[in-house]
Write a protein that holds these residues in place. Structure first.
Motif, mmCIF file in Angstrom:
data_model
loop_
_atom_site.group_PDB
_atom_site.id
_atom_site.type_symbol
_atom_site.label_atom_id
_atom_site.label_comp_id
_atom_site.label_asym_id
_atom_site.label_seq_id
_atom_site.Cartn_x
_atom_site.Cartn_y
_atom_site.Cartn_z
ATOM 1 N N ARG A 57 70.035 -53.296 -22.114
ATOM 2 C CA ARG A 57 70.922 -52.871 -21.028
ATOM 3 C C ARG A 57 72.210 -53.679 -21.096
ATOM 4 N NH1 ARG A 57 67.728 -53.328 -16.476
ATOM 5 N NH2 ARG A 57 67.183 -51.174 -16.816
ATOM 6 N N LEU A 58 73.310 -53.022 -20.771
ATOM 7 C CA LEU A 58 74.616 -53.666 -20.755
ATOM 8 C C LEU A 58 75.321 -53.264 -19.470
ATOM 9 C CD1 LEU A 58 76.627 -55.360 -22.522
ATOM 10 C CD2 LEU A 58 77.595 -53.171 -23.254
ATOM 11 N N VAL A 59 75.943 -54.225 -18.834
ATOM 12 C CA VAL A 59 76.812 -53.943 -17.696
ATOM 13 C C VAL A 59 78.222 -54.311 -18.140
ATOM 14 C CG1 VAL A 59 77.400 -54.529 -15.316
ATOM 15 C CG2 VAL A 59 74.989 -54.419 -16.019
ATOM 16 N N ILE A 60 79.136 -53.382 -17.968
ATOM 17 C CA ILE A 60 80.533 -53.687 -18.244
ATOM 18 C C ILE A 60 81.207 -53.855 -16.896
ATOM 19 C CG2 ILE A 60 82.674 -52.995 -19.341
ATOM 20 C CD1 ILE A 60 81.025 -51.428 -21.346
ATOM 21 N N ASP A 64 89.276 -54.079 -11.779
ATOM 22 C CA ASP A 64 89.914 -53.103 -10.901
ATOM 23 C C ASP A 64 89.163 -51.785 -10.798
ATOM 24 O OD1 ASP A 64 92.007 -54.905 -10.428
ATOM 25 O OD2 ASP A 64 93.058 -54.245 -12.233
ATOM 26 N N ALA A 65 87.873 -51.793 -11.116
ATOM 27 C CA ALA A 65 87.077 -50.567 -11.040
ATOM 28 C C ALA A 65 85.616 -50.952 -10.854
ATOM 29 C CB ALA A 65 87.257 -49.730 -12.303
ATOM 30 N N ASP A 66 84.801 -49.965 -10.520
ATOM 31 C CA ASP A 66 83.373 -50.204 -10.377
ATOM 32 C C ASP A 66 82.766 -50.562 -11.727
ATOM 33 O OD1 ASP A 66 83.512 -49.582 -7.671
ATOM 34 O OD2 ASP A 66 82.910 -47.488 -7.967
ATOM 35 N N ASP A 67 81.808 -51.476 -11.715
ATOM 36 C CA ASP A 67 81.102 -51.848 -12.927
ATOM 37 C C ASP A 67 80.319 -50.649 -13.447
ATOM 38 O OD1 ASP A 67 82.073 -54.365 -12.353
ATOM 39 O OD2 ASP A 67 80.143 -55.153 -11.660
ATOM 40 N N ARG A 68 80.069 -50.633 -14.752
ATOM 41 C CA ARG A 68 79.291 -49.571 -15.387
ATOM 42 C C ARG A 68 78.016 -50.165 -15.952
ATOM 43 N NH1 ARG A 68 82.166 -46.225 -12.951
ATOM 44 N NH2 ARG A 68 83.998 -45.325 -13.923
ATOM 45 N N ARG A 69 76.879 -49.640 -15.512
ATOM 46 C CA ARG A 69 75.579 -50.056 -16.037
ATOM 47 C C ARG A 69 75.187 -49.070 -17.124
ATOM 48 N NH1 ARG A 69 69.744 -50.404 -12.942
ATOM 49 N NH2 ARG A 69 68.605 -49.885 -14.824
ATOM 50 N N LEU A 70 74.910 -49.600 -18.301
ATOM 51 C CA LEU A 70 74.571 -48.767 -19.450
ATOM 52 C C LEU A 70 73.163 -49.094 -19.922
ATOM 53 C CD1 LEU A 70 77.886 -49.224 -21.473
ATOM 54 C CD2 LEU A 70 77.356 -47.446 -19.795
ATOM 55 N N ASP A 71 72.312 -48.094 -19.937
ATOM 56 C CA ASP A 71 70.972 -48.225 -20.492
ATOM 57 C C ASP A 71 70.984 -47.682 -21.919
ATOM 58 O OD1 ASP A 71 69.686 -49.316 -18.147
ATOM 59 O OD2 ASP A 71 69.873 -47.329 -17.241
ATOM 60 N N GLU A 72 69.852 -47.769 -22.608
ATOM 61 C CA GLU A 72 69.768 -47.286 -23.984
ATOM 62 C C GLU A 72 70.244 -45.843 -24.068
ATOM 63 O OE1 GLU A 72 65.908 -48.006 -25.708
ATOM 64 O OE2 GLU A 72 65.974 -50.106 -25.101
ATOM 65 N N GLY A 73 71.143 -45.593 -25.005
ATOM 66 C CA GLY A 73 71.683 -44.254 -25.199
ATOM 67 C C GLY A 73 72.934 -43.969 -24.393
#
Length: 121
Positions: A57-60, A64-73
């Motif tokens: 999992r990666l959180v970017i 100045d914007a909402d964070d993005r949570r990225l799961d596999e794929g």
């Protein structure tokens, strides 16, 4: 023609936050990276950055914007000039990056994590 296995390429290194180049497409590099914990806040002038999570999992985080949570794929394109900080909060994440060949991993910063000439694998 250039072909290979991302799984095999990821097995060739253990170092975190040090991307490796696996291919070049036009003026772009396709890179693999292993990430864990938080990276440094930075931005890339004149270059968008594409993240695709292969494992974990990666959180970017964005200033100045909402964070993005990225799961596999999952993927995210960070626009040029956008302050961001990748964070792998749950242990090691494996990520594929696509960005212009001249893009440094730390963007506008010079730190101990800066990789000037990423290794080809």
């Amino acid at each position: 023609m250039h072909a290979g296995s991302l799984r095999e390429k990821l097995e060739q290194f253990d170092e975190q936050w040090a991307p490796r180049i696996v291919a070049a497409v036009n003026d772009q590099h396709v890179k693999l990276a292993k990430l864990e914990g938080p990276f440094d806040w930075h931005h890339h002038d004149g270059a968008d950055e594409f993240f695709l999570v292969l494992r974990g999992r990666l959180v970017i985080e964005f200033r100045d914007a909402d964070d993005r949570r990225l799961d596999e794929g999952d993927f995210c394109v960070v626009p040029s000039g956008t302050d961001h900080r990748p964070v792998a909060p749950d242990g090691e994440a494996h990520v594929l990056l696509v960005e212009p060949a001249a893009t440094r991993n730390t963007g506008n910063l010079d730190t101990d994590r800066t990789v000037e000439d990423p290794e080809w694998i």
